[in-house]
Design a protein around this motif. Structure first.
Motif, mmCIF file in Angstrom:
data_model
loop_
_atom_site.group_PDB
_atom_site.id
_atom_site.type_symbol
_atom_site.label_atom_id
_atom_site.label_comp_id
_atom_site.label_asym_id
_atom_site.label_seq_id
_atom_site.Cartn_x
_atom_site.Cartn_y
_atom_site.Cartn_z
ATOM 1 N N GLY A 357 2.061 -19.818 -19.740
ATOM 2 C CA GLY A 357 2.290 -18.363 -19.789
ATOM 3 C C GLY A 357 3.231 -17.858 -18.707
ATOM 4 N N LYS A 358 3.934 -18.767 -18.027
ATOM 5 C CA LYS A 358 4.849 -18.329 -16.950
ATOM 6 C C LYS A 358 6.225 -18.089 -17.571
ATOM 7 C CE LYS A 358 1.321 -19.412 -14.444
ATOM 8 N NZ LYS A 358 0.296 -18.383 -14.272
ATOM 9 N N ILE A 359 6.327 -16.948 -18.252
ATOM 10 C CA ILE A 359 7.527 -16.692 -19.053
ATOM 11 C C ILE A 359 8.320 -15.476 -18.571
ATOM 12 C CG2 ILE A 359 6.719 -17.765 -21.202
ATOM 13 C CD1 ILE A 359 5.760 -14.933 -22.035
ATOM 14 N N TYR A 360 7.774 -14.754 -17.602
ATOM 15 C CA TYR A 360 8.467 -13.543 -17.160
ATOM 16 C C TYR A 360 9.496 -13.860 -16.087
ATOM 17 C CZ TYR A 360 4.970 -11.159 -19.864
ATOM 18 O OH TYR A 360 4.194 -10.750 -20.909
ATOM 19 N N SER A 361 10.586 -13.105 -16.131
ATOM 20 C CA SER A 361 11.655 -13.408 -15.179
ATOM 21 C C SER A 361 11.379 -12.755 -13.820
ATOM 22 C CB SER A 361 13.004 -12.977 -15.739
ATOM 23 O OG SER A 361 13.020 -11.593 -15.834
ATOM 24 N N HIS A 362 12.144 -13.179 -12.851
ATOM 25 C CA HIS A 362 12.036 -12.655 -11.487
ATOM 26 C C HIS A 362 12.230 -11.135 -11.507
ATOM 27 C CE1 HIS A 362 12.213 -16.751 -9.744
ATOM 28 N NE2 HIS A 362 12.790 -16.968 -10.901
ATOM 29 N N HIS A 363 11.460 -10.438 -10.683
ATOM 30 C CA HIS A 363 11.496 -8.975 -10.534
ATOM 31 C C HIS A 363 10.769 -8.256 -11.685
ATOM 32 C CE1 HIS A 363 15.092 -8.915 -7.497
ATOM 33 N NE2 HIS A 363 14.289 -9.948 -7.315
ATOM 34 N N HIS A 364 10.072 -8.983 -12.538
ATOM 35 C CA HIS A 364 9.282 -8.345 -13.604
ATOM 36 C C HIS A 364 7.860 -8.118 -13.064
ATOM 37 C CE1 HIS A 364 7.094 -7.852 -17.384
ATOM 38 N NE2 HIS A 364 8.265 -7.614 -17.956
ATOM 39 N N PRO A 365 7.211 -6.996 -13.431
ATOM 40 C CA PRO A 365 5.854 -6.754 -12.914
ATOM 41 C C PRO A 365 4.823 -7.815 -13.330
ATOM 42 C CG PRO A 365 6.597 -4.932 -14.324
ATOM 43 C CD PRO A 365 7.745 -5.864 -14.197
ATOM 44 N N ARG A 366 5.161 -8.642 -14.318
ATOM 45 C CA ARG A 366 4.239 -9.719 -14.710
ATOM 46 C C ARG A 366 4.738 -11.095 -14.272
ATOM 47 N NH1 ARG A 366 2.357 -7.765 -20.721
ATOM 48 N NH2 ARG A 366 1.516 -5.775 -20.001
ATOM 49 N N PHE A 367 5.706 -11.108 -13.372
ATOM 50 C CA PHE A 367 6.274 -12.388 -12.920
ATOM 51 C C PHE A 367 5.203 -13.263 -12.254
ATOM 52 C CE2 PHE A 367 7.852 -14.884 -9.314
ATOM 53 C CZ PHE A 367 8.737 -15.730 -9.968
ATOM 54 N N ASP A 368 5.171 -14.512 -12.646
ATOM 55 C CA ASP A 368 4.401 -15.542 -11.929
ATOM 56 C C ASP A 368 5.058 -16.877 -12.256
ATOM 57 O OD1 ASP A 368 2.420 -16.652 -10.310
ATOM 58 O OD2 ASP A 368 1.072 -16.997 -12.002
ATOM 59 N N PHE A 369 4.883 -17.867 -11.387
ATOM 60 C CA PHE A 369 5.543 -19.160 -11.613
ATOM 61 C C PHE A 369 4.509 -20.275 -11.679
ATOM 62 C CE2 PHE A 369 5.455 -18.194 -7.064
ATOM 63 C CZ PHE A 369 4.818 -19.313 -6.558
ATOM 64 N N ASP A 370 4.948 -21.434 -12.109
ATOM 65 C CA ASP A 370 4.080 -22.611 -12.192
ATOM 66 C C ASP A 370 3.843 -23.148 -10.774
ATOM 67 O OD1 ASP A 370 2.875 -25.026 -12.606
ATOM 68 O OD2 ASP A 370 4.296 -25.730 -14.128
ATOM 69 N N GLU A 371 2.617 -23.005 -10.290
ATOM 70 C CA GLU A 371 2.317 -23.376 -8.897
ATOM 71 C C GLU A 371 2.434 -24.878 -8.622
ATOM 72 O OE1 GLU A 371 -1.558 -21.573 -8.591
ATOM 73 O OE2 GLU A 371 -0.785 -20.045 -7.211
ATOM 74 N N ASP A 372 2.402 -25.687 -9.679
ATOM 75 C CA ASP A 372 2.546 -27.130 -9.461
ATOM 76 C C ASP A 372 3.916 -27.473 -8.877
ATOM 77 O OD1 ASP A 372 0.033 -27.646 -10.347
ATOM 78 O OD2 ASP A 372 0.638 -28.126 -12.405
ATOM 79 N N VAL A 373 4.859 -26.540 -9.027
ATOM 80 C CA VAL A 373 6.216 -26.796 -8.532
ATOM 81 C C VAL A 373 6.279 -26.720 -6.998
ATOM 82 C CG1 VAL A 373 8.618 -25.973 -8.655
ATOM 83 C CG2 VAL A 373 7.202 -25.958 -10.689
#
Ligand SMILES: [Zn+2]
Ligand SMILES: [Zn+2]
Length: 395
Positions: A357-373
């Motif tokens: 579900g990490k599909i939102y781009s940077h600066h989006h209010p729903r931004f989150d990234f894959d923490e395994d990275v």
């Protein structure tokens, strides 16, 4: 196999936990006081010497090696954005209207792990490393202030590396590009002054709205008509304001926009043409046109020799990664300031993951990234740093 890769994996839970604490407590540019304290506490706990107070909240973590004269620098950024978080994460921002929506929380957490690993190995480090934690990357001049306050002196580093988690690319991809990677960014304001009056009596006025409309349209011809099709630039207008009501012609219209370029000469040409069009169109219509420009950041231009060595280190130790050598983006990043003085390489490490579900781009209010990275990024930075220290001075 890289020992850093393994060690970073062992520390993954701690890296993620620090990222989540930082994520819950975001702070805006030059106000990263709690952030800076937290990062230095962790670094000191791991035995890393920390210098505080550079560029208000900036930190320099110093790791002294036992051999070699080489000096490397790694840079991580610390600021959040004025965005109200809508991720619904259990570790969402506790500060209303402020959010780590670019991933700088992850950069700091990975940075602490890199410094910790290098400190653990300091007895065999082939040189010295400074890990710098920079405030105010998001357009407020953090990198510039760090440089003005001497971060690149005593000694001048042989190379600098930095990275951005990059949701535009999926996990498992890393962008390592020679030459221009990210665009130079400028903001500008156009002021068109005329003479206001009654909307029913235009002959008694000099209408800045009609003039601004001509300028807005004409500016779009610069990229299409004045640049070679092989050159790149973006000119976008994001705001236009003038007047208060339907039957009053205002005195003035203001237009704001941004310019993105990858080459200094192209930037100069764009600015020159913008000025000519704004002033010339305004004069032709009886108005006055002024252009004010302010620089956000120069282009991120990676040193070809360093990018080549970074690529070799990543390909050797992380063969599972897909290396993209051509990806380029018109987003800006103030890492470009360091690269004007010191050769280096900025990496974009894929952190988008549709399955998670990490599909939102940077600066989006729903931004989150894959923490395994995060542990992957920490390992890569440590490995590339060692490879470059071994080969410094690089020629
Ligand atoms: Zn950002
Ligand atoms: Zn960023």
């Amino acid at each position: 196999m890289s020992p850093f890769k393994e060690r970073a994996k062992e520390m993954a839970d701690q890296t993620i936990s620090l990222r989540r604490t930082l994520h819950q407590n975001p702070e805006l540019g030059f106000k990263e006081f709690k952030t800076s304290n937290l990062v230095s506490e962790f670094l000191e706990e791991y035995g890393v010497k920390v210098r505080r107070g550079l560029a208000v909240t900036g930190l320099v973590a110093e790791i002294e090696g036992q051999s070699g004269e080489a000096n490397g620098m790694l840079r991580f950024d610390m600021d959040a954005l004025p965005i109200h978080e809508e991720t619904g994460l259990e570790f969402a921002s506790k500060t209303s209207g402020v959010m780590h929506a670019c991933g700088h929380d992850g950069h700091m957490a990975a940075g602490v792990s890199v410094a910790r690993m290098l400190q653990e190995q300091h007895a065999s480090l082939p040189g010295n490393v400074k890990c710098i934690f920079q405030p105010a990357e998001e357009g407020d001049g953090g990198a510039k202030k760090m440089i003005e306050e001497g971060v690149l002196k005593n000694p001048k580093p042989d190379f600098i590396l930095g990275f951005h988690l990059w949701n535009e690319k999926p996990t498992g991809t890393i962008c390592i590009k020679s030459g221009p990677l990210m665009a130079a960014g400028d903001t500008f304001e156009i002021r068109v002054s005329g003479k206001g009056g009654h909307g029913g009596l235009p002959q008694q006025t000099i209408d800045p709205i009609v003039c601004a409309a001509q300028i807005v349209t004409a500016l779009q011809t610069i990229v299409s008509r004045n640049l070679s099709p092989f050159d790149q630039a973006v000119l976008s207008l994001g705001s236009i304001h003038g007047g208060t009501t339907f039957n009053v012609i205002p005195d003035e219209v203001k237009v704001k926009g941004t310019l993105r370029t990858f080459d200094k000469l192209i930037r100069e040409k764009m600015l020159e043409r913008m000025k000519e069009i704004i002033q010339g169109t305004a004069t032709a219509m009886g108005c006055r046109g002024e252009l004010t420009v302010s620089e956000i950041a120069p282009a991120v231009i990676n040193d070809a020799r360093i990018a080549q060595r970074v690529k070799a280190a990543v390909a050797g130790k992380y063969p599972e990664l897909m290396i993209d050598e051509s990806y380029q983006t018109s987003v800006s990043e103030d890492f470009g300031y360091y690269l004007e003085d010191v050769p280096g390489c900025y990496l974009l490490i894929g952190s988008g993951n549709a399955a998670k579900g990490k599909i939102y781009s940077h600066h989006h209010p729903r931004f989150d990234f894959d923490e395994d990275v995060l542990s992957l990024a920490a390992g890569i930075l440590a490995d590339c740093c060692i490879a470059l220290l071994r080969e410094s001075p690089i020629d």
